[in-house]
Design an enzyme around this catalytic site. Sequence first.
Site, mmCIF file in Angstrom:
data_model
loop_
_atom_site.group_PDB
_atom_site.id
_atom_site.type_symbol
_atom_site.label_atom_id
_atom_site.label_comp_id
_atom_site.label_asym_id
_atom_site.label_seq_id
_atom_site.Cartn_x
_atom_site.Cartn_y
_atom_site.Cartn_z
ATOM 1 N N GLU A 8 0.868 -1.201 0.000
ATOM 2 C CA GLU A 8 0.000 0.000 0.000
ATOM 3 C C GLU A 8 0.890 1.231 0.000
ATOM 4 O O GLU A 8 1.031 1.922 1.012
ATOM 5 C CB GLU A 8 -0.943 -0.003 1.211
ATOM 6 N N HIS A 10 2.039 4.796 -1.915
ATOM 7 C CA HIS A 10 1.349 5.778 -2.760
ATOM 8 C C HIS A 10 2.283 6.689 -3.554
ATOM 9 O O HIS A 10 3.450 6.858 -3.219
ATOM 10 C CB HIS A 10 0.423 6.620 -1.891
ATOM 11 N N HIS A 155 -9.449 1.217 0.138
ATOM 12 C CA HIS A 155 -8.573 2.141 0.869
ATOM 13 C C HIS A 155 -9.410 3.328 1.355
ATOM 14 O O HIS A 155 -10.339 3.736 0.669
ATOM 15 C CB HIS A 155 -7.469 2.609 -0.095
ATOM 16 N N ASP A 281 2.270 1.936 3.877
ATOM 17 C CA ASP A 281 1.460 3.144 3.682
ATOM 18 C C ASP A 281 2.396 4.344 3.536
ATOM 19 O O ASP A 281 2.179 5.405 4.127
ATOM 20 C CB ASP A 281 0.447 3.373 4.815
#
Length: 320
Positions: A8, A10, A155, A281
Site C-alpha cells: 500500500e 502511494h 482504501h 502506507d
Amino acid sequence: MSPIIAIEEHYITHEIKSLIDNYSSMPAQTHSRLNDHFDLRIKEMDEAGIDIQVLSHNHPGAQIFSPETAADFAMKLNDELATIVSKHPKRFAAFASLPMQAPEIAASELERCVTKKGMCGAMLHGMLKGEFFDLPKYWPVFAKAEELDVPIYLHPGVPDKRVSDAYYKDYTDEFKVFGTAGWGFGIEMSTAAVRMVLSGIFEKHQNLKIILGHLGEGLPFLIDRTHEGITTRQSPNKRQVSFRNTFCKHFYITTSGNFSDSALLCSLMEMGSDKILFAVDWPYNNNKDATSWIKRTKLSPDDYQKITHSNAQKLLNLNF
Ligand code: MN
C-alpha cells in the site's frame, strides 16, 4: 533471499497533476515524497530493506474526474503508472486507479490495466459522492475483478461530509486527523467492509477477493461481536449470511500504518497468516518503522515468509 513486498505505497501523477493535485494542506515532506517516483522512493526502500513497492495513486485518484472525462483521464493516469513500473520492473508493481463514477468504464479500465499493463488489481478510495461501493451499480467492477482473478483494495478516502459534520467536526480544529487517519478512516472502511458482506455480493461472486489496509480497519478485533449480531439475529426466512465465514474467506488485510504486535496477534488468531500481507502506507508512514517492526515480531519463519512476500506473490500473481 527473503524479499519484502510492501503493497500500500502511494504516489501522485505528474501527467495530469493539475487535475488531481489538491493537497495544499499536506505537509511538504509528504507531498514531495508522493511526487517522487524514483529517487527518494527507491533510496528509502533500500535503506529499510523493502524490495518491491506495489504502487497506488494517492486518494482519490481517478475517482475525482467527471463521468464524461473519466475514461480518458483514468487511462492517462494508469498509462503513466505503467510507465513508472516499466522503468524499474524488479522494484515496482501497481494497482490501477478506477473511474468508479462510470462503473462500466471502470470495469473495462480494470481489464485493460490487468491484461495489457500487467497490473495486479485496483485500489478504490472511501465513498463516492456519499455512496459505498457495495451498491449493485458498482458490481460490474467486482465481477470483472473476479473474472480476472485480481483483488480490489478498499482504501480510505476523506469521510462523507454528513458523517464528518455529525461525528468529528467538534474536535478537528484541535485534533486534525481525528476524522481521518486518527479514527474516521477506520470507522468508514470497516463499515464499507461489513456492508459488502451484507450486500450479498460474495454469494454471487464466490471467488471475489478484497483487501483492507491498517490490519483490517479494526474488524479482526470485532469479528466475534459482529458475527454474533449479524448472523444469529437475522430475520427468519430471509437470506442467511455468516459474517465470520464470509469475511474470513474473502478479505485479506495488510499491516499498513498499524505496526502493533497486539493488533497483529489478534489478526492472526482471527484470520490466519494466509490472509495478512505486509504494507507500509508510504509516505504517510516510515519504511524503516515498518520493516524494523515486522522483523522484531515473534512470527514463526513460515508466517514471516507468508506475510512479507509469499501471500503477496500468490494474491497479486507477482513473478519476482
Ligand atoms: Mn494509504
